[in-house]
Scaffold this active site. Structure first.
Site, PDB file in Angstrom:
ATOM      1  N   ASP A  31       0.799  -1.255  -0.110  1.00 39.50           N
ATOM      2  CA  ASP A  31       0.027  -0.013   0.013  1.00 39.50           C
ATOM      3  C   ASP A  31       0.924   1.242   0.070  1.00 39.50           C
ATOM      4  O   ASP A  31       1.939   1.232   0.656  1.00 39.50           O
ATOM      5  CB  ASP A  31      -0.946  -0.129   1.425  1.00 39.50           C
ATOM      6  CG  ASP A  31      -2.094   0.612   1.027  1.00 39.50           C
ATOM      7  OD1 ASP A  31      -2.101   1.993   0.882  1.00 39.50           O
ATOM      8  OD2 ASP A  31      -3.250   0.228   1.081  1.00 39.50           O
ATOM      9  N   ASN A  32       0.560   2.294  -0.507  1.00 35.11           N
ATOM     10  CA  ASN A  32       1.217   3.383  -0.802  1.00 35.11           C
ATOM     11  C   ASN A  32       0.396   4.706   0.170  1.00 35.11           C
ATOM     12  O   ASN A  32       0.943   5.608   0.472  1.00 35.11           O
ATOM     13  CB  ASN A  32       1.374   4.126  -2.104  1.00 35.11           C
ATOM     14  CG  ASN A  32       0.104   4.690  -2.610  1.00 35.11           C
ATOM     15  OD1 ASN A  32      -0.821   4.625  -2.350  1.00 35.11           O
ATOM     16  ND2 ASN A  32       0.151   5.221  -3.797  1.00 35.11           N
ATOM     17  N   ASP A  58       4.247   1.884  -4.237  1.00 33.81           N
ATOM     18  CA  ASP A  58       3.412   2.278  -5.243  1.00 33.81           C
ATOM     19  C   ASP A  58       3.197   1.002  -6.166  1.00 33.81           C
ATOM     20  O   ASP A  58       4.214   0.280  -6.564  1.00 33.81           O
ATOM     21  CB  ASP A  58       3.815   3.452  -6.026  1.00 33.81           C
ATOM     22  CG  ASP A  58       2.510   3.914  -6.864  1.00 33.81           C
ATOM     23  OD1 ASP A  58       2.174   5.095  -6.417  1.00 33.81           O
ATOM     24  OD2 ASP A  58       2.173   3.338  -7.886  1.00 33.81           O
ATOM     25  N   PHE A  80      -6.474  -4.306  -5.055  1.00 34.77           N
ATOM     26  CA  PHE A  80      -7.374  -3.376  -4.625  1.00 34.77           C
ATOM     27  C   PHE A  80      -6.709  -2.056  -4.920  1.00 34.77           C
ATOM     28  O   PHE A  80      -7.599  -1.072  -5.231  1.00 34.77           O
ATOM     29  CB  PHE A  80      -7.725  -3.388  -3.155  1.00 34.77           C
ATOM     30  CG  PHE A  80      -8.395  -4.532  -2.812  1.00 34.77           C
ATOM     31  CD1 PHE A  80      -9.756  -4.638  -2.739  1.00 34.77           C
ATOM     32  CD2 PHE A  80      -7.745  -5.592  -1.850  1.00 34.77           C
ATOM     33  CE1 PHE A  80     -10.381  -5.632  -1.862  1.00 34.77           C
ATOM     34  CE2 PHE A  80      -8.351  -6.472  -1.087  1.00 34.77           C
ATOM     35  CZ  PHE A  80      -9.679  -6.730  -1.287  1.00 34.77           C
ATOM     36  N   LYS A  84     -10.708   5.605  -6.545  1.00 34.97           N
ATOM     37  CA  LYS A  84     -12.114   5.283  -6.711  1.00 34.97           C
ATOM     38  C   LYS A  84     -13.121   6.018  -6.643  1.00 34.97           C
ATOM     39  O   LYS A  84     -14.556   5.847  -6.446  1.00 34.97           O
ATOM     40  CB  LYS A  84     -12.366   4.238  -5.616  1.00 34.97           C
ATOM     41  CG  LYS A  84     -12.150   4.949  -4.307  1.00 34.97           C
ATOM     42  CD  LYS A  84     -12.558   3.904  -2.993  1.00 34.97           C
ATOM     43  CE  LYS A  84     -12.765   4.477  -1.777  1.00 34.97           C
ATOM     44  NZ  LYS A  84     -13.036   3.795  -0.645  1.00 34.97           N
ATOM     45  N   SER A 124     -16.394  -3.102 -10.375  1.00 40.23           N
ATOM     46  CA  SER A 124     -17.397  -2.483  -9.844  1.00 40.23           C
ATOM     47  C   SER A 124     -18.408  -2.852 -10.921  1.00 40.23           C
ATOM     48  O   SER A 124     -18.325  -2.848 -11.977  1.00 40.23           O
ATOM     49  CB  SER A 124     -16.857  -1.212  -9.873  1.00 40.23           C
ATOM     50  OG  SER A 124     -18.224  -0.361  -9.700  1.00 40.23           O
ATOM     51  N   TYR A 148     -13.671   6.539 -13.964  1.00 40.69           N
ATOM     52  CA  TYR A 148     -13.791   5.825 -13.070  1.00 40.69           C
ATOM     53  C   TYR A 148     -14.022   4.427 -13.610  1.00 40.69           C
ATOM     54  O   TYR A 148     -13.161   3.273 -13.621  1.00 40.69           O
ATOM     55  CB  TYR A 148     -14.228   6.094 -11.743  1.00 40.69           C
ATOM     56  CG  TYR A 148     -14.359   5.092 -10.839  1.00 40.69           C
ATOM     57  CD1 TYR A 148     -13.244   4.442 -10.356  1.00 40.69           C
ATOM     58  CD2 TYR A 148     -15.658   4.358 -10.600  1.00 40.69           C
ATOM     59  CE1 TYR A 148     -13.425   3.235  -9.556  1.00 40.69           C
ATOM     60  CE2 TYR A 148     -15.553   3.002  -9.956  1.00 40.69           C
ATOM     61  CZ  TYR A 148     -14.695   2.635  -9.260  1.00 40.69           C
ATOM     62  OH  TYR A 148     -14.708   1.404  -8.359  1.00 40.69           O
ATOM     63  N   LYS A 152     -12.036   0.817 -14.822  1.00 34.88           N
ATOM     64  CA  LYS A 152     -12.318  -0.581 -14.108  1.00 34.88           C
ATOM     65  C   LYS A 152     -12.705  -1.556 -15.238  1.00 34.88           C
ATOM     66  O   LYS A 152     -12.003  -2.627 -15.148  1.00 34.88           O
ATOM     67  CB  LYS A 152     -13.501  -0.476 -13.266  1.00 34.88           C
ATOM     68  CG  LYS A 152     -13.049   0.017 -11.878  1.00 34.88           C
ATOM     69  CD  LYS A 152     -12.251  -0.815 -11.127  1.00 34.88           C
ATOM     70  CE  LYS A 152     -11.753  -0.129  -9.638  1.00 34.88           C
ATOM     71  NZ  LYS A 152     -10.861  -0.828  -9.085  1.00 34.88           N
ATOM     72  N   LEU A 199     -23.341   7.606   0.342  1.00 34.67           N
ATOM     73  CA  LEU A 199     -24.517   7.505   1.159  1.00 34.67           C
ATOM     74  C   LEU A 199     -24.221   7.304   2.641  1.00 34.67           C
ATOM     75  O   LEU A 199     -24.483   8.099   3.631  1.00 34.67           O
ATOM     76  CB  LEU A 199     -25.647   6.910   0.538  1.00 34.67           C
ATOM     77  CG  LEU A 199     -26.761   7.089   1.434  1.00 34.67           C
ATOM     78  CD1 LEU A 199     -27.598   8.412   1.678  1.00 34.67           C
ATOM     79  CD2 LEU A 199     -28.019   5.957   0.960  1.00 34.67           C
ATOM     80  N   ARG A 291     -28.322  14.066  -8.608  1.00 32.66           N
ATOM     81  CA  ARG A 291     -26.899  14.063  -8.744  1.00 32.66           C
ATOM     82  C   ARG A 291     -26.684  13.708 -10.007  1.00 32.66           C
ATOM     83  O   ARG A 291     -27.192  12.603 -10.690  1.00 32.66           O
ATOM     84  CB  ARG A 291     -26.029  13.155  -7.653  1.00 32.66           C
ATOM     85  CG  ARG A 291     -24.855  13.199  -7.812  1.00 32.66           C
ATOM     86  CD  ARG A 291     -23.947  12.705  -6.933  1.00 32.66           C
ATOM     87  NE  ARG A 291     -24.356  11.144  -6.725  1.00 32.66           N
ATOM     88  CZ  ARG A 291     -23.904  10.411  -5.661  1.00 32.66           C
ATOM     89  NH1 ARG A 291     -22.927  10.766  -4.808  1.00 32.66           N
ATOM     90  NH2 ARG A 291     -24.314   9.107  -5.613  1.00 32.66           N
TER      91      ARG A 291
END
Ligand code: WQD
Length: 339
Positions: A31-32, A58, A80, A84, A124, A148, A152, A199, A291
């Site tokens: 993880d960075n 990275d 992962f 995002k 996603s 985004y 994916k 949300l 939105r």
């Protein structure tokens, strides 16, 4: 199995670490900390009482990856690491292509050099875009409506071509619906750095008094109460889907997408009411305009994951709300206070 988890300190990654360790897997995180804190790993170690390797670096960095492959020799990778935020992706498209696409390429290159053949990818349901029918199954056409989402989908395509190019390779593409909730201990959860886009974290921050009211983005959709319907999935169920996907990847070659949702959807007001019940607090709401980019409803057909990986969601709406409240009330400032 030895499992390398890129982005393992993030919201979904951290819950997945616990499930992997509980199943006896040997785990190392890369993880960075661009959107996470190392404190997360301290908490995972405390909760699991187990050993967890970690490397700060990275996912685009070939030499970091080569060293990791040599030292840790993973049997499989769960990927992962990525950016995002849908709104941000329109403002910084190149950053999204760089991290999400170049990151995936660098990782696959390093895996190929090391002979590591199995990967589970954090994708996603946003790859489907505007629904032509609901529930979405995995054969629904893909037409993502954001940068985004396009990253994916492109990463899925790259993984599919990579898996097809050499017989033992396998890639499992997990298309998440709306992940919510937290670990039952209240010690792990979602910790957005700025104003939450999503949300549930927003509702949780209203409940602890950090924000005044929830803006409800439109109540004129063609849905029973006029607000958007989403298939919310408890993060612990989602974490377990990764463990099932690892088993599946060991037994299969090629690439395969799986929807990870519950097959049930809830409105914005359903979520508010569930949170009020769980927290005993009133959540003031104010209806505003829609939105841009939101669809009226999303819903998963998750039957493939059930039939082929033996996975299904077990946590209900009350678990989602209660665990979010446990996390938010115990950590009103997220990991911030002790990181
Ligand atoms: C849920 C519902 C909103 C905030 C996004 C991404 C998706 C995935 C998950 C990825 C909708 C309404 C929300 C608020 C509201 N991300 N809402 N007030 O948009 O379904 O999915 O997150 O990794 O790609 O698009 O999730 O939680 O933002 O919204 O009324 O302050 O809540 O309109 O109906 P969404 P969300």
């Amino acid at each position: 199995m030895r499992v390398l988890v890129t982005g393992g300190a993030g919201y979904i990654g951290s819950h997945t670490l616990l499930e992997l360790m509980a199943q006896g897997h040997e785990v190392c995180v890369l993880d960075n900390y661009s959107n996470a804190t190392p404190q997360v790993l301290t908490r995972v170690r405390a909760l699991s009482n187990g050993e967890l390797g970690d490397v700060t670096g990275d996912v685009r960095d070939a030499s970091t990856l080569d060293n990791l492959m040599q030292d840790f020799r993973p049997d499989a990778v769960i990927h992962f690491a990525g950016l995002k935020a849908v709104g941000e992706s329109a403002r910084k498209p190149l950053a999204y292509y760089d991290v999400n696409i170049s990151g995936t390429l660098a990782l696959l290159n390093a895996m190929s050099r090391a002979g590591c053949n199995k990967i589970v990818f954090s994708s996603s349901a946003t790859v489907y875009g505007e629904p032509r029918y609901l529930p979405y199954d995995e054969t629904h056409p893909t037409n993502p409506m954001s940068v985004y989402g396009r990253t994916k989908l492109m990463a899925e395509q790259i993984l599919t071509d990579w898996a097809a190019a050499d017989a033992p390779r396998g890639a499992v593409l997990l298309r998440y619906f709306n992940p919510v909730g937290a670990h039952a201990s209240g010690d792990l959860g979602e910790d957005p750095r700025d104003i939450p886009n999503n949300l549930m974290p927003f509702i949780a921050q209203v409940a602890v008094g950090k924000r005044d009211a929830l803006a409800v983005f439109g109540d004129d959709y063609d849905t029973p109460d006029g607000t958007g319907l989403r298939d919310y999935i408890h993060v612990v169920d989602l974490a377990r889907a990764h463990v099932a996907a690892l088993d599946y990847a060991q037994r299969h070659t090629g690439a395969r997408p799986f929807n990870i949702g519950t097959g049930q959807n809830y409105s914005v007001f359903d979520m508010v009411k569930a949170f009020e019940r769980a927290s005993g607090r009133k959540i003031p709401t104010q209806v505003t305009s829609r939105r841009p980019g939101d669809v009226a409803a999303m819903l998963a057909d998750a039957s493939r994951a059930n039939a082929e990986m033996g996975w299904q969601a077990t946590h209900d709406l009350n678990d989602m709300a209660a665990s979010t409240w446990a996390w938010q009330s115990k950590n009103p400032d997220g990991y911030g206070a002790d990181s």
